[in-house]
Design a protein around this motif. Sequence first.
Motif, PDB file in Angstrom:
ATOM      1  N   ARG A  87       0.828  -1.198   0.000  1.00  0.00           N
ATOM      2  CA  ARG A  87       0.000   0.000   0.000  1.00  0.00           C
ATOM      3  C   ARG A  87       0.863   1.248   0.000  1.00  0.00           C
ATOM      4  O   ARG A  87       2.079   1.179  -0.052  1.00  0.00           O
ATOM      5  CB  ARG A  87      -0.885   0.027   1.235  1.00  0.00           C
ATOM      6  CG  ARG A  87      -1.477  -1.295   1.586  1.00  0.00           C
ATOM      7  CD  ARG A  87      -2.726  -1.086   2.355  1.00  0.00           C
ATOM      8  NE  ARG A  87      -2.511  -1.014   3.772  1.00  0.00           N
ATOM      9  CZ  ARG A  87      -3.489  -0.729   4.629  1.00  0.00           C
ATOM     10  NH1 ARG A  87      -4.695  -0.428   4.194  1.00  0.00           N
ATOM     11  NH2 ARG A  87      -3.261  -0.719   5.897  1.00  0.00           N
ATOM     12  N   LEU A  89      -4.536   4.465   2.111  1.00  0.00           N
ATOM     13  CA  LEU A  89      -4.400   5.045   3.452  1.00  0.00           C
ATOM     14  C   LEU A  89      -4.461   6.565   3.458  1.00  0.00           C
ATOM     15  O   LEU A  89      -5.386   7.146   3.987  1.00  0.00           O
ATOM     16  CB  LEU A  89      -3.120   4.526   4.105  1.00  0.00           C
ATOM     17  CG  LEU A  89      -3.337   3.111   4.664  1.00  0.00           C
ATOM     18  CD1 LEU A  89      -2.071   2.322   4.666  1.00  0.00           C
ATOM     19  CD2 LEU A  89      -3.933   3.180   6.048  1.00  0.00           C
ATOM     20  N   ILE A  93     -10.266   0.456  -0.476  1.00  0.00           N
ATOM     21  CA  ILE A  93      -9.405  -0.288   0.438  1.00  0.00           C
ATOM     22  C   ILE A  93      -8.835  -1.523  -0.274  1.00  0.00           C
ATOM     23  O   ILE A  93      -9.583  -2.327  -0.836  1.00  0.00           O
ATOM     24  CB  ILE A  93     -10.186  -0.697   1.705  1.00  0.00           C
ATOM     25  CG1 ILE A  93     -10.718   0.568   2.403  1.00  0.00           C
ATOM     26  CG2 ILE A  93      -9.312  -1.514   2.643  1.00  0.00           C
ATOM     27  CD1 ILE A  93     -11.671   0.317   3.547  1.00  0.00           C
ATOM     28  N   ASP A 137      -0.740  -4.879   5.195  1.00  0.00           N
ATOM     29  CA  ASP A 137      -1.989  -4.428   5.802  1.00  0.00           C
ATOM     30  C   ASP A 137      -2.342  -5.466   6.857  1.00  0.00           C
ATOM     31  O   ASP A 137      -2.551  -6.638   6.536  1.00  0.00           O
ATOM     32  CB  ASP A 137      -3.070  -4.359   4.709  1.00  0.00           C
ATOM     33  CG  ASP A 137      -4.468  -4.209   5.289  1.00  0.00           C
ATOM     34  OD1 ASP A 137      -4.610  -4.115   6.515  1.00  0.00           O
ATOM     35  OD2 ASP A 137      -5.423  -4.196   4.492  1.00  0.00           O
ATOM     36  N   HIS A 161      -4.910  -6.064   8.348  1.00  0.00           N
ATOM     37  CA  HIS A 161      -6.239  -6.673   8.220  1.00  0.00           C
ATOM     38  C   HIS A 161      -6.368  -7.497   6.944  1.00  0.00           C
ATOM     39  O   HIS A 161      -7.464  -7.703   6.442  1.00  0.00           O
ATOM     40  CB  HIS A 161      -7.334  -5.609   8.325  1.00  0.00           C
ATOM     41  CG  HIS A 161      -7.479  -5.105   9.723  1.00  0.00           C
ATOM     42  ND1 HIS A 161      -6.708  -4.085  10.209  1.00  0.00           N
ATOM     43  CD2 HIS A 161      -8.247  -5.527  10.746  1.00  0.00           C
ATOM     44  CE1 HIS A 161      -7.022  -3.887  11.487  1.00  0.00           C
ATOM     45  NE2 HIS A 161      -7.942  -4.745  11.838  1.00  0.00           N
ATOM     46  N   SER A 163     -14.533   2.058   6.689  1.00  0.00           N
ATOM     47  CA  SER A 163     -13.413   1.159   7.005  1.00  0.00           C
ATOM     48  C   SER A 163     -13.604  -0.221   6.390  1.00  0.00           C
ATOM     49  O   SER A 163     -14.689  -0.573   5.925  1.00  0.00           O
ATOM     50  CB  SER A 163     -13.187   0.999   8.514  1.00  0.00           C
ATOM     51  OG  SER A 163     -13.979  -0.043   9.041  1.00  0.00           O
ATOM     52  N   CYS A 164     -12.536  -1.015   6.433  1.00  0.00           N
ATOM     53  CA  CYS A 164     -12.609  -2.371   5.882  1.00  0.00           C
ATOM     54  C   CYS A 164     -13.607  -3.215   6.654  1.00  0.00           C
ATOM     55  O   CYS A 164     -14.155  -4.179   6.135  1.00  0.00           O
ATOM     56  CB  CYS A 164     -11.230  -3.023   5.873  1.00  0.00           C
ATOM     57  SG  CYS A 164     -10.448  -3.120   7.484  1.00  0.00           S
ATOM     58  N   CYS A 221      -9.345   4.266   3.274  1.00  0.00           N
ATOM     59  CA  CYS A 221      -9.404   3.941   4.703  1.00  0.00           C
ATOM     60  C   CYS A 221      -9.862   5.149   5.510  1.00  0.00           C
ATOM     61  O   CYS A 221     -10.254   5.025   6.667  1.00  0.00           O
ATOM     62  CB  CYS A 221      -8.041   3.488   5.204  1.00  0.00           C
ATOM     63  SG  CYS A 221      -7.510   1.964   4.429  1.00  0.00           S
ATOM     64  N   CYS A 267     -10.032   5.896   9.382  1.00  0.00           N
ATOM     65  CA  CYS A 267      -9.450   4.826  10.184  1.00  0.00           C
ATOM     66  C   CYS A 267      -7.963   5.030  10.413  1.00  0.00           C
ATOM     67  O   CYS A 267      -7.470   4.904  11.523  1.00  0.00           O
ATOM     68  CB  CYS A 267      -9.682   3.486   9.520  1.00  0.00           C
ATOM     69  SG  CYS A 267      -9.088   2.124  10.517  1.00  0.00           S
ATOM     70  N   ALA A 268      -7.254   5.342   9.369  1.00  0.00           N
ATOM     71  CA  ALA A 268      -5.803   5.277   9.452  1.00  0.00           C
ATOM     72  C   ALA A 268      -5.196   6.494  10.124  1.00  0.00           C
ATOM     73  O   ALA A 268      -4.730   6.438  11.247  1.00  0.00           O
ATOM     74  CB  ALA A 268      -5.210   5.106   8.079  1.00  0.00           C
ATOM     75  N   ASN A 285     -12.176  -0.630  13.419  1.00  0.00           N
ATOM     76  CA  ASN A 285     -11.845  -1.797  14.228  1.00  0.00           C
ATOM     77  C   ASN A 285     -10.860  -1.554  15.363  1.00  0.00           C
ATOM     78  O   ASN A 285     -10.538  -2.459  16.110  1.00  0.00           O
ATOM     79  CB  ASN A 285     -11.318  -2.896  13.306  1.00  0.00           C
ATOM     80  CG  ASN A 285     -10.361  -2.321  12.282  1.00  0.00           C
ATOM     81  OD1 ASN A 285      -9.446  -1.587  12.637  1.00  0.00           O
ATOM     82  ND2 ASN A 285     -10.590  -2.605  11.021  1.00  0.00           N
TER      83      ASN A 285
HETATM   84  S1  SF4 Z   1      -8.019  -1.199   9.516  1.00  0.00           S
HETATM   85 FE1  SF4 Z   1      -8.368   0.859   8.752  1.00  0.00          FE
HETATM   86  S2  SF4 Z   1      -6.427   1.407   7.815  1.00  0.00           S
HETATM   87 FE2  SF4 Z   1      -6.435  -0.813   8.011  1.00  0.00          FE
HETATM   88  S3  SF4 Z   1      -7.294  -1.569   6.069  1.00  0.00           S
HETATM   89 FE3  SF4 Z   1      -8.980  -1.366   7.504  1.00  0.00          FE
HETATM   90  S4  SF4 Z   1      -9.793   0.657   7.046  1.00  0.00           S
HETATM   91 FE4  SF4 Z   1      -7.753   0.602   6.210  1.00  0.00          FE
END
Ligand code: SF4
Lengths: 174, 417
Positions: free
Chosen positions: B34, B66, B100, B121, B123, B298-299, B359, B362-363, B381
């Motif tokens: 990424r 991100l 994402i 990543d 996740h 977010s993811c 993202c 989130c990031a 998350n």
């Molecule tokens: S946790 Fe947040 S930063 Fe990481 S992939 Fe998911 S949305 Fe993106």
Amino acid sequence: MKIKGRIFILKDKNGNLIKDIDTDQIYHNMYLHITDIKEMGKYCLGNLEGYENYSLVAKKNDIIIAGSNFGAGSSRQHAVDCFRSLGTGCIIAPSFGAIFKRNAINSGFCILECPKIAEYIKEGKISHGEICELDFENGIIKKENGEELFCIPPSKVQLDILKAGGLFEYGKRK
Amino acid sequence: MGKTIVQKILSAHTKDEVKEGNIIWLDIDVRSARDFGGPNVVKHYREHYGAEKVDDPKKTFFTFDLVAPAKTIKYAINQSICRKFAREQGIKVYDVGSGIGTHVLMEHGHILPGNTAVGTDSHYNIVGAIGAFGQGMGDVDITFVFKTGKTWFEVPKTVKIKIKGKFEYPTTAKDLTLYILKHIKTDFALGRSIEFYGESVENLPLFGRITLLSMVTEMGGIIGYIPFTENTIEEVKKFTGASDFNVFYADQDAAYEKEIEIDVDGLESQVAAPPHPHNVYPAKDLKDVKVNMIYIGSCTNGREEDIESAWRILKGKKIKEGIVLSITPATRRAYKNLMEKGILQDLFDMGAIITNPSCAGCAEGHPGMTGEGEVSLNTSNRNFPGKQGKGKTYLTSPEVAAASAITGRITDPREVL
Ligand code: SF4
């Protein structure tokens, strides 16, 4: 492989080992744009309450002790590299976040799992600031008075990569 | 002895013996980096492999999600470093605006059930939702995989979580996820593969599976799986555009390290208070917590269905004065579908900020962080201290987020339905 250094224990206000220290506390996402490892040391533990100034007091070969699941969270290599940047000797914890563990192993940075470490500290067998010698290959902390404390010895792959000088070198032989 | 799901996928990608604790060399189907991690991958690559070709450019990707688009010159430079490398190597870049990375790679059929995939990543194990094996890795690891198409991996132990009982809307997959986290924290599954069983999880639609399995990371797990149902197979076909793939199920006599049963009968909406995702309470117990910023995306909860569900609660109501509500669809496709349904228009008219797929909140608080004393209610998350600013972050479902946008404080959606 022997590492001689100062024991540096990461404790919370109640004197307990801090658990679940995540990669944002180790190396905040604000500095992820940095790609030069030399610059990373100064942000090491910069977002961990009570240890924001760690980089100023850090010593080469520090043996850092933390609670379980150290390095939880993101995949950032920076969270390992900031310690390498400071010349940290080893991190000892009852367990590590899976990605942090891989990142450490791949870059030949010493980490040791030590399920009993909290007990050792509680029993006064090891304390903040004392100088110890770590027999990394056998997972043994040797105190200056000769006493030995046992951790889990590193896995074969961890030692192989470390001896090769990192994953890239190790991979060339595969 | 039978095999668990993870053991079957790993077995299909290695010549080594897949036994718990063994280190195996694993063939990797898809590798990506990424905009975080990517520039370091390029740096390591040039340093160690010079101008040599990557193992397989068709299986290699960059995904910018991100800080997308770049908000400072440093980020812009980092992205341009990746783009240049990608051009030289013939690697596809899903550039800023695509969404994402893991979601985009699944949607475009690059990652399919039964595949192995790794990227920068944490996740990445979200791909367990489509029955693939995925792992987040650091930039050293990913550089190595770019070049060799392989990596070493320690075969994890597998644990089983049985979910008992049923729950109803407005309780959704996120509440289930937080409730599981509350029970197991990071202790039960650290370093393990998790298999989830029970009617309530097996009946989850794909987007709900994505929510639960994305947060296996917060459980400390390596990867999680819910066995596919007929419906999952159909949904995955539609999602990935592929009709032919390998679906693995655990053998009857597969060995699990340990099992736990969690009763979710009549489960209500849940919220994770700072500082940990496992610090979970019923939403109604936190009704006095005033909120400043609300973020849906977010993811974990950025699918079309997540945002549509939030919209259904908000429809015909007003966003409370002073609340900043930001909404970020996970991908371009989710964005387009929501746009065509008129849902984004509606949310916009209510005063919400709709950002490009990424993202986002989130990031690095792109778009927006909290100041001291402020509270962010977030469908992502993680709520670790300082991640989204100086204020406090609470984690929740799109439904609670929407209800709270109406009242200005943490709200069980049943209060406003
Ligand atoms: S946790 Fe947040 S930063 Fe990481 S992939 Fe998911 S949305 Fe993106």
